[in-house]
Design an enzyme around this catalytic site. Structure first.
Site, mmCIF file in Angstrom:
data_model
loop_
_atom_site.group_PDB
_atom_site.id
_atom_site.type_symbol
_atom_site.label_atom_id
_atom_site.label_comp_id
_atom_site.label_asym_id
_atom_site.label_seq_id
_atom_site.Cartn_x
_atom_site.Cartn_y
_atom_site.Cartn_z
ATOM 1 N N HIS A 1 -1.677 1.696 -12.728
ATOM 2 C CA HIS A 1 -2.855 1.070 -12.121
ATOM 3 C C HIS A 1 -2.720 -0.453 -12.016
ATOM 4 O O HIS A 1 -3.616 -1.118 -11.489
ATOM 5 C CB HIS A 1 -4.129 1.497 -12.855
ATOM 6 C CG HIS A 1 -4.598 2.882 -12.452
ATOM 7 N ND1 HIS A 1 -5.749 3.466 -12.926
ATOM 8 C CD2 HIS A 1 -4.055 3.784 -11.598
ATOM 9 C CE1 HIS A 1 -5.886 4.674 -12.384
ATOM 10 N NE2 HIS A 1 -4.875 4.892 -11.583
ATOM 11 N N THR A 2 -1.599 -1.004 -12.496
ATOM 12 C CA THR A 2 -1.330 -2.425 -12.283
ATOM 13 C C THR A 2 -0.821 -2.700 -10.861
ATOM 14 O O THR A 2 -0.750 -3.848 -10.420
ATOM 15 C CB THR A 2 -0.334 -2.975 -13.332
ATOM 16 O OG1 THR A 2 -0.344 -4.394 -13.271
ATOM 17 C CG2 THR A 2 1.088 -2.497 -13.091
ATOM 18 N N ASP B 1 7.067 19.593 -7.705
ATOM 19 C CA ASP B 1 7.772 20.525 -6.821
ATOM 20 C C ASP B 1 7.521 20.269 -5.333
ATOM 21 O O ASP B 1 8.011 21.018 -4.489
ATOM 22 C CB ASP B 1 7.369 21.971 -7.164
ATOM 23 C CG ASP B 1 5.870 22.219 -6.943
ATOM 24 O OD1 ASP B 1 5.139 21.246 -6.604
ATOM 25 O OD2 ASP B 1 5.430 23.370 -7.122
ATOM 26 N N ASP C 1 -8.973 3.052 -1.879
ATOM 27 C CA ASP C 1 -9.443 3.098 -0.489
ATOM 28 C C ASP C 1 -10.687 3.968 -0.358
ATOM 29 O O ASP C 1 -11.489 3.782 0.557
ATOM 30 C CB ASP C 1 -8.364 3.700 0.424
ATOM 31 C CG ASP C 1 -7.209 2.745 0.658
ATOM 32 O OD1 ASP C 1 -7.428 1.510 0.564
ATOM 33 O OD2 ASP C 1 -6.094 3.219 0.925
ATOM 34 N N THR D 1 -3.364 -8.704 -9.671
ATOM 35 C CA THR D 1 -1.987 -8.840 -9.179
ATOM 36 C C THR D 1 -1.418 -7.471 -8.764
ATOM 37 O O THR D 1 -0.493 -6.964 -9.392
ATOM 38 C CB THR D 1 -1.085 -9.439 -10.287
ATOM 39 O OG1 THR D 1 -1.245 -8.629 -11.477
ATOM 40 C CG2 THR D 1 -1.433 -10.878 -10.592
ATOM 41 N N HIS E 1 0.066 12.982 -8.624
ATOM 42 C CA HIS E 1 -0.783 14.092 -8.166
ATOM 43 C C HIS E 1 0.024 15.362 -7.908
ATOM 44 O O HIS E 1 -0.445 16.467 -8.158
ATOM 45 C CB HIS E 1 -1.564 13.670 -6.918
ATOM 46 C CG HIS E 1 -2.688 12.734 -7.224
ATOM 47 N ND1 HIS E 1 -3.953 12.867 -6.703
ATOM 48 C CD2 HIS E 1 -2.737 11.630 -8.019
ATOM 49 C CE1 HIS E 1 -4.729 11.889 -7.160
ATOM 50 N NE2 HIS E 1 -4.010 11.121 -7.944
ATOM 51 N N GLU F 1 0.806 -1.234 0.000
ATOM 52 C CA GLU F 1 0.000 0.000 0.000
ATOM 53 C C GLU F 1 0.836 1.280 0.000
ATOM 54 O O GLU F 1 0.561 2.221 -0.747
ATOM 55 C CB GLU F 1 -0.940 -0.046 1.219
ATOM 56 C CG GLU F 1 -1.330 1.293 1.791
ATOM 57 C CD GLU F 1 -2.696 1.756 1.326
ATOM 58 O OE1 GLU F 1 -3.593 0.920 1.235
ATOM 59 O OE2 GLU F 1 -2.853 2.953 1.064
ATOM 60 N N GLY G 1 4.288 22.051 -10.961
ATOM 61 C CA GLY G 1 4.732 20.729 -11.423
ATOM 62 C C GLY G 1 5.252 19.869 -10.288
ATOM 63 O O GLY G 1 4.715 19.903 -9.167
HETATM 64 C C1 HEM Z 1 -7.110 9.321 -15.940
HETATM 65 C C2 HEM Z 1 -6.211 9.436 -15.016
HETATM 66 C C3 HEM Z 1 -6.347 8.858 -13.634
HETATM 67 C C4 HEM Z 1 -7.451 8.746 -12.840
HETATM 68 C C5 HEM Z 1 -8.856 9.229 -13.129
HETATM 69 C C6 HEM Z 1 -7.033 8.065 -11.636
HETATM 70 C C7 HEM Z 1 -7.853 7.775 -10.571
HETATM 71 C C8 HEM Z 1 -7.498 7.027 -9.475
HETATM 72 C C9 HEM Z 1 -8.371 6.699 -8.373
HETATM 73 C C10 HEM Z 1 -9.814 7.148 -8.227
HETATM 74 C C11 HEM Z 1 -7.676 5.929 -7.510
HETATM 75 C C12 HEM Z 1 -8.163 5.337 -6.205
HETATM 76 C C13 HEM Z 1 -7.834 6.240 -5.039
HETATM 77 C C14 HEM Z 1 -8.438 5.717 -3.757
HETATM 78 O O1 HEM Z 1 -9.678 5.635 -3.693
HETATM 79 O O2 HEM Z 1 -7.699 5.365 -2.827
HETATM 80 C C15 HEM Z 1 -6.356 5.763 -8.057
HETATM 81 C C16 HEM Z 1 -5.348 5.024 -7.474
HETATM 82 C C17 HEM Z 1 -4.067 5.014 -7.933
HETATM 83 N N1 HEM Z 1 -3.568 5.718 -9.000
HETATM 84 FE FE1 HEM Z 1 -4.632 6.682 -10.401
HETATM 85 N N2 HEM Z 1 -5.701 7.767 -11.727
HETATM 86 C C18 HEM Z 1 -5.242 8.241 -12.917
HETATM 87 C C19 HEM Z 1 -3.944 8.200 -13.378
HETATM 88 C C20 HEM Z 1 -2.886 7.760 -12.634
HETATM 89 C C21 HEM Z 1 -1.511 7.927 -12.990
HETATM 90 C C22 HEM Z 1 -1.026 8.628 -14.254
HETATM 91 C C23 HEM Z 1 -0.761 7.368 -12.001
HETATM 92 C C24 HEM Z 1 0.725 7.281 -11.843
HETATM 93 C C25 HEM Z 1 1.608 7.588 -12.750
HETATM 94 C C26 HEM Z 1 -1.694 6.806 -11.046
HETATM 95 C C27 HEM Z 1 -1.339 6.050 -9.953
HETATM 96 C C28 HEM Z 1 -2.224 5.479 -9.083
HETATM 97 C C29 HEM Z 1 -1.842 4.534 -8.061
HETATM 98 C C30 HEM Z 1 -0.463 3.928 -7.857
HETATM 99 C C31 HEM Z 1 -3.000 4.252 -7.323
HETATM 100 C C32 HEM Z 1 -3.131 3.327 -6.124
HETATM 101 C C33 HEM Z 1 -2.938 4.034 -4.832
HETATM 102 C C34 HEM Z 1 -3.010 3.050 -3.675
HETATM 103 O O3 HEM Z 1 -3.273 1.861 -3.880
HETATM 104 O O4 HEM Z 1 -2.804 3.489 -2.545
HETATM 105 N N3 HEM Z 1 -2.968 7.080 -11.457
HETATM 106 N N4 HEM Z 1 -6.275 6.441 -9.255
#
Ligand code: HEM
Ligand SMILES: *[C@@H]1O[C@H](CO)[C@@H](O)[C@H](O)[C@H]1NC(C)=O
Length: 361
Positions: free
Chosen positions: A198-199, A91, A204, A218, A75, A64, A89
């Site tokens: 997202h892999t 920063d 949460d 996975t 972000h 996690e 950016g």
């Molecule tokens: C269309 C663009 C994106 C959308 C709408 C999006 C949206 C989200 C949402 C809603 C979550 C779940 C957050 C939660 O409820 O805890 C999430 C998790 C996550 N996102 Fe994205 N995301 C996007 C792009 C990205 C990008 C570009 C990255 C990294 C380069 C990223 C990395 C992650 C990671 C690693 C998680 C998992 C966080 C965790 O498990 O604690 N996302 N994202």
């Protein structure tokens, strides 16, 4: 004696200078640690690495905290516009102005990792912009199957407050998402490459009744399963019913974001999405390139020092891309008109419910 050892050191220094001229780079032992570095200016990052791995990432885990570190790197950086008028950016403003920025809806849940990274940066005299991108690169390295990301050090403290509304939302349509990414300087192909993240991801906050619900089967492996499983027909409604930005999932225990669903099927992005299904190498190469760009958004790279040598080498993933147990090729809804969906082996055994990602300890 003191004079003698000084002469010895000078001799070593000139030998290494000499070999460097001949083209063989030489490592210098770093003080106070087991590491050595080609660039002695990177030694202090090995101290951060050891602390981060032991104390935040629970012994170099792809759990996690590692997932959150990658998310906060996106972000923090993406609140940038090539036209100006948004944030600074990559920063560290997410932490530097954390009271403000962590309260934005789109940053829900990032307070935890921000709270872990802030004292780490302070203890080692690093800026928040650097600690965020460094921890993301280390996080990715902790996940088998990934590739080493670049890490450049030396970002100054944030000076600009990032306004709210710069994050793509899971409930935004594809036009809106692509427009926001283009404003920050990213093509549709680069967005899809970044979404390899997202892999190793779980939600949460989308549905708070089922924290840690992963986006693929996975979540501790940097494989291509996200690109496969988002194309599976969906039958399952997890938790407390479909939330804003959520659509049905293909397996019990999984969550699917509406944005991932839509990007996998939109004619502008579907073929790039599908191209990664059976090609982890291409996914990793393009992910690393897009991450290198993301990590220096708003920064003058001439003022940064390449400390990529500090990033560990990830373990290999030996499992080839697969259809989850109980699924068949006919459960795939292909969306790229130009190329057929590749034929994949089916994971043996009965269909499983996917376990949540355990909360950070
Ligand atoms: C269309 C663009 C994106 C959308 C709408 C999006 C949206 C989200 C949402 C809603 C979550 C779940 C957050 C939660 O409820 O805890 C999430 C998790 C996550 N996102 Fe994205 N995301 C996007 C792009 C990205 C990008 C570009 C990255 C990294 C380069 C990223 C990395 C992650 C990671 C690693 C998680 C998992 C966080 C965790 O498990 O604690 N996302 N994202
Ligand atoms: C960043 O700000 C902190 C105070 O919040 C200060 O201690 C530190 O020296 C600054 N770092 C740089 C590189 O300016």
């Amino acid at each position: 004696m003191a004079f003698k050892s000084l002469a010895f050191l000078v001799a070593i220094a000139s030998v290494s200078q000499f070999t460097r001229v001949l083209g063989t780079p030489v490592k210098t032992a770093c003080p106070n640690s087991k590491h050595s570095a080609f660039n002695a200016a990177c030694c202090s990052w090995f101290d951060v690495l050891d602390d981060l791995q032991a104390n935040l990432f629970d012994d170099a885990d792809c759990g996690e905290d590692a997932h959150s570190a990658l998310r906060i790197a996106f972000h923090d950086a993406i609140g940038f516009s090539t036209k100006g008028g948004k944030g600074g950016g990559a920063d560290g403003s997410m932490i530097f102005f954390g009271d403000e920025e962590l309260a934005f809806d789109a940053n829900n849940g990032l307070d935890e990792i921000a709270g872990g990274l802030q004292p780490l940066a302070d203890a080692h005299g690093k800026t928040y912009g650097d600690i965020i991108q460094f921890s993301a690169a280390v996080a990715v390295a902790n996940c088998a199957g990934s590739t080493r990301l670049q890490f450049l050090a030396g970002r100054p403290n944030a000076t600009v407050h990032t306004p709210d509304g710069t994050l793509p939302n899971p409930f935004d349509n594809v036009d809106t998402i692509l427009a926001r990414m283009a404003d920050a300087g990213f093509s549709p192909d680069e967005l899809i490459a970044l979404l390899a993240s997202h892999t190793i991801a779980a939600a949460d906050k989308v549905d708070v009744t089922i924290p840690g619900t992963p986006f693929d089967s996975t979540p501790a492996v940097f494989d291509t399963q996200i690109f496969i499983e988002v194309l599976l027909n969906a039958i399952h409604t997890p938790g407390a019913g479909l939330q804003k930005g959520e659509v049905k999932a293909p397996l019990a225990g999984l969550m699917r974001l509406q944005s991932d669903f839509a990007l996998a099927r939109d004619s502008r992005t579907a073929c790039t999405w599908q191209s990664f299904v059976n090609n982890p190498k291409s996914m990793n190469t393009k992910f690393a390139a897009a991450m290198a760009k993301l990590a220096v958004l708003g920064q003058n790279v001439k003022h940064l020092t390449d400390c990529s040598e500090v990033i560990p080498t990830p373990a290999a993933n030996h499992v080839p891309p697969f259809l989850p147990a109980g699924k068949h090729q006919s459960d795939i809804a292909p969306a790229c008109a130009a190329t057929p969906f590749p034929s994949l082996p089916i994971q043996p055994g009965p269909q499983q419910s996917i376990a949540p990602v355990p909360p950070a300890s």
